[in-house]
Design a protein around this motif. Structure first.
Motif, PDB file in Angstrom:
ATOM      1  N   ALA A 276       0.765  -1.247   0.016  1.00  0.00           N
ATOM      2  CA  ALA A 276       0.019   0.148   0.100  1.00  0.00           C
ATOM      3  C   ALA A 276       0.743   1.279   0.056  1.00  0.00           C
ATOM      4  O   ALA A 276       0.638   2.066  -0.740  1.00  0.00           O
ATOM      5  CB  ALA A 276      -0.930   0.188   1.223  1.00  0.00           C
ATOM      6  N   ILE A 277       2.121   1.394   0.773  1.00  0.00           N
ATOM      7  CA  ILE A 277       2.827   2.414   0.952  1.00  0.00           C
ATOM      8  C   ILE A 277       3.462   2.798  -0.356  1.00  0.00           C
ATOM      9  O   ILE A 277       3.738   3.819  -0.944  1.00  0.00           O
ATOM     10  CB  ILE A 277       3.793   2.452   2.181  1.00  0.00           C
ATOM     11  CG1 ILE A 277       2.860   2.174   3.455  1.00  0.00           C
ATOM     12  CG2 ILE A 277       4.796   3.464   2.121  1.00  0.00           C
ATOM     13  CD1 ILE A 277       3.756   2.104   4.655  1.00  0.00           C
ATOM     14  N   ALA A 278       4.163   1.555  -0.717  1.00  0.00           N
ATOM     15  CA  ALA A 278       4.811   1.717  -2.258  1.00  0.00           C
ATOM     16  C   ALA A 278       3.881   2.079  -3.368  1.00  0.00           C
ATOM     17  O   ALA A 278       4.162   2.904  -4.229  1.00  0.00           O
ATOM     18  CB  ALA A 278       5.513   0.297  -2.558  1.00  0.00           C
ATOM     19  N   GLY A 279       2.605   1.705  -3.218  1.00  0.00           N
ATOM     20  CA  GLY A 279       1.572   2.128  -4.295  1.00  0.00           C
ATOM     21  C   GLY A 279       1.430   3.496  -4.192  1.00  0.00           C
ATOM     22  O   GLY A 279       1.004   3.923  -5.188  1.00  0.00           O
ATOM     23  N   ILE A 280       1.270   4.023  -3.040  1.00  0.00           N
ATOM     24  CA  ILE A 280       0.866   5.505  -2.756  1.00  0.00           C
ATOM     25  C   ILE A 280       2.122   6.269  -3.527  1.00  0.00           C
ATOM     26  O   ILE A 280       1.827   7.461  -4.271  1.00  0.00           O
ATOM     27  CB  ILE A 280       0.878   6.040  -1.173  1.00  0.00           C
ATOM     28  CG1 ILE A 280      -0.539   5.311  -0.782  1.00  0.00           C
ATOM     29  CG2 ILE A 280       0.884   7.504  -1.000  1.00  0.00           C
ATOM     30  CD1 ILE A 280      -0.653   5.502   0.771  1.00  0.00           C
ATOM     31  N   TYR A 281       3.380   5.927  -3.113  1.00  0.00           N
ATOM     32  CA  TYR A 281       4.459   6.712  -3.822  1.00  0.00           C
ATOM     33  C   TYR A 281       4.807   6.343  -4.997  1.00  0.00           C
ATOM     34  O   TYR A 281       5.599   6.950  -5.677  1.00  0.00           O
ATOM     35  CB  TYR A 281       5.617   6.718  -2.719  1.00  0.00           C
ATOM     36  CG  TYR A 281       5.554   7.250  -1.494  1.00  0.00           C
ATOM     37  CD1 TYR A 281       5.764   8.759  -1.379  1.00  0.00           C
ATOM     38  CD2 TYR A 281       5.056   6.749  -0.315  1.00  0.00           C
ATOM     39  CE1 TYR A 281       5.720   9.320  -0.109  1.00  0.00           C
ATOM     40  CE2 TYR A 281       4.817   7.328   0.749  1.00  0.00           C
ATOM     41  CZ  TYR A 281       5.329   8.702   0.892  1.00  0.00           C
ATOM     42  OH  TYR A 281       5.343   9.204   2.150  1.00  0.00           O
ATOM     43  N   GLY A 282       3.993   5.499  -5.640  1.00  0.00           N
ATOM     44  CA  GLY A 282       4.036   5.309  -7.056  1.00  0.00           C
ATOM     45  C   GLY A 282       3.344   5.727  -7.853  1.00  0.00           C
ATOM     46  O   GLY A 282       3.082   5.427  -9.372  1.00  0.00           O
TER      47      GLY A 282
END
Length: 321
Positions: A276-282
Motif C-alpha cells: 500500500a505504501i509503495a503504491g501511494i508513492y508510485g
C-alpha cells in the motif's frame, strides 16, 4: 478319489481304513467312520451317497461349493455347511466345508479351503477319551477349527488398519491408502455376511433338538458359538475404526488446510502494508511534499518495517503464523 483320510474309530482310537466305494464297516456302540474328501467330482461321491444313505439334495449342495452356512436335517442324519476364510493380501478368500453326520459316520467335503484337517485329526486322535464321544464331537472340533481360522484374518486386517491410522496421524493419507481403507471395509462387510449365518448354525446346534447331537456335546457347540460371536464383535468394531480413521483423516486434513489458509492470510496482511505504501508513492503526482524531504525514504522504510513487525508479532501471538 481325492480321499484325504478314511478310517474307522473304535473307542476313540484309529482302526482300519475304510473303503469308500465298498461295503460299510461293521460298527458297534460309539464306533464310527470318519471320511475326509477334498473337492470330489459328482461321480466320486455317488458311492459314498449309496453306502451311507446320504440325501441327494445334501449331496448336490456339497458339490456346488457356493452355499451359505446352514444346518439341514435329512431323516436321522445331519448336514452342515460351514465357510472357511483366509486372507490373501487385502482380500478375504473363502472356502467351504460340507459335513454329513450320522450316528456312526461323519463325512467332510472340502472346497477351496487353505487349511486341511490333517493336524486336527492328529490332535483328536491324541485324545481318545474325547474322540470316543462320537461323530457329534468331531463335528464340534471341525467347526471350532474353522472358526478359529477367522481370528487371524481379523487380527491381520486390524494390524493393517492401525498401521494406516498411525500414518494418518503423522501425515496425509494418500489416495491409494484411502482406497485401501474402503477395500478393507468392503471385505469386512462381506465377512459379516458369512459370520451371521455361521452364528445361526452354531446357535441351532446348541439350542435345537437335532439328530446325532447328544446332550453332553452341546456345551462344546456353545463354546464355538461364543467364538463366532466374539469375531462378529471384532469385525463390527473394526469397521467402525476404519470409518473413524477416514473421518479423522478428513478432519486433520481440513485442519491443516485451515492452518495453511490462515498463514497465507497473515502474510498477505503483512505484505499489504509495504504494498500500500509503495503504491501511494508510485502514483507520480507532482505535488507530493514527502518526495523532497531529506530523510523521507528512510522514514518510510522504518514505518514499513515497524508496521510489518507489529503485524507479525500479533499474528504470531494469535497462532496464525
Amino acid at each position: 478319489m481325492p480321499v484325504i483320510a478314511s478310517f474307522v474309530y473304535r473307542n476313540g482310537r484309529r482302526g482300519e481304513p475304510v473303503t469308500v466305494n465298498g461295503t460299510p464297516p461293521l460298527l458297534e456302540g460309539h464306533d464310527f467312520a470318519w471320511i475326509g474328501l477334498h473337492e470330489p467330482v459328482p461321480s466320486e461321491i455317488e458311492g459314498l451317497a449309496a453306502t451311507y444313505g446320504l440325501h441327494q439334495l445334501a449331496v448336490e449342495d456339497a458339490l456346488k461349493a457356493h452355499q451359505v452356512p446352514k444346518v439341514e436335517v435329512y431323516g436321522d442324519q445331519l448336514f452342515v455347511i460351514a465357510k472357511t476364510a483366509h486372507l490373501d493380501g487385502d482380500k478375504i478368500r473363502y472356502g467351504e466345508t460340507a459335513i454329513f453326520v450320522g450316528r456312526q459316520h461323519i463325512i467332510t467335503v472340502r472346497h477351496g479351503s487353505a487349511r486341511a484337517h490333517t493336524d486336527l485329526r492328529s490332535q483328536l486322535e491324541a485324545s481318545p477319551q474325547l474322540l470316543s464321544q462320537g461323530p457329534d464331537y468331531v463335528l464340534h472340533a471341525i467347526l471350532d477349527f474353522i472358526v478359529d481360522g477367522y481370528l487371524p484374518v481379523v487380527q491381520e486386517i486390524e494390524d493393517k488398519v492401525l498401521k494406516m491410522e498411525k500414518h494418518m496421524l503423522a501425515s496425509f493419507l494418500e489416495r491409494e491408502q484411502i482406497r485401501r481403507l474402503f477395500r478393507l471395509r468392503r471385505q469386512l462387510i462381506l465377512f459379516g455376511r458369512i459370520l451371521g449365518p455361521m452364528s445361526d448354525v452354531t446357535s441351532k446346534l446348541v439350542h435345537l433338538d437335532l439328530p446325532c447331537i447328544d446332550e453332553n456335546v452341546r456345551p462344546f457347540f456353545r463354546d464355538v458359538h461364543d467364538h463366532v460371536s466374539r469375531v462378529e464383535g471384532m469385525v463390527g468394531g473394526l469397521r467402525e475404526v476404519i470409518t473413524s480413521v477416514f473421518e479423522a483423516s478428513n478432519l486433520l486434513e481440513q485442519q491443516r488446510q485451515g492452518a495453511i489458509t490462515r498463514q497465507l492470510a497473515a502474510w498477505a496482511a503483512i505484505l499489504a502494508v509495504p504494498t500500500a505504501i509503495a503504491g501511494i508513492y508510485g502514483m507520480n503526482f507532482e505535488n507530493m511534499p514527502e518526495l523532497s524531504t531529506r530523510y523521507g525514504y528512510y522514514v518510510v522504510i522504518a514505518v514499513i518495517a515497524a508496521l510489518c513487525g507489529i503485524l507479525y508479532y500479533r499474528f504470531k501471538r494469535t497462532g496464525w503464523l
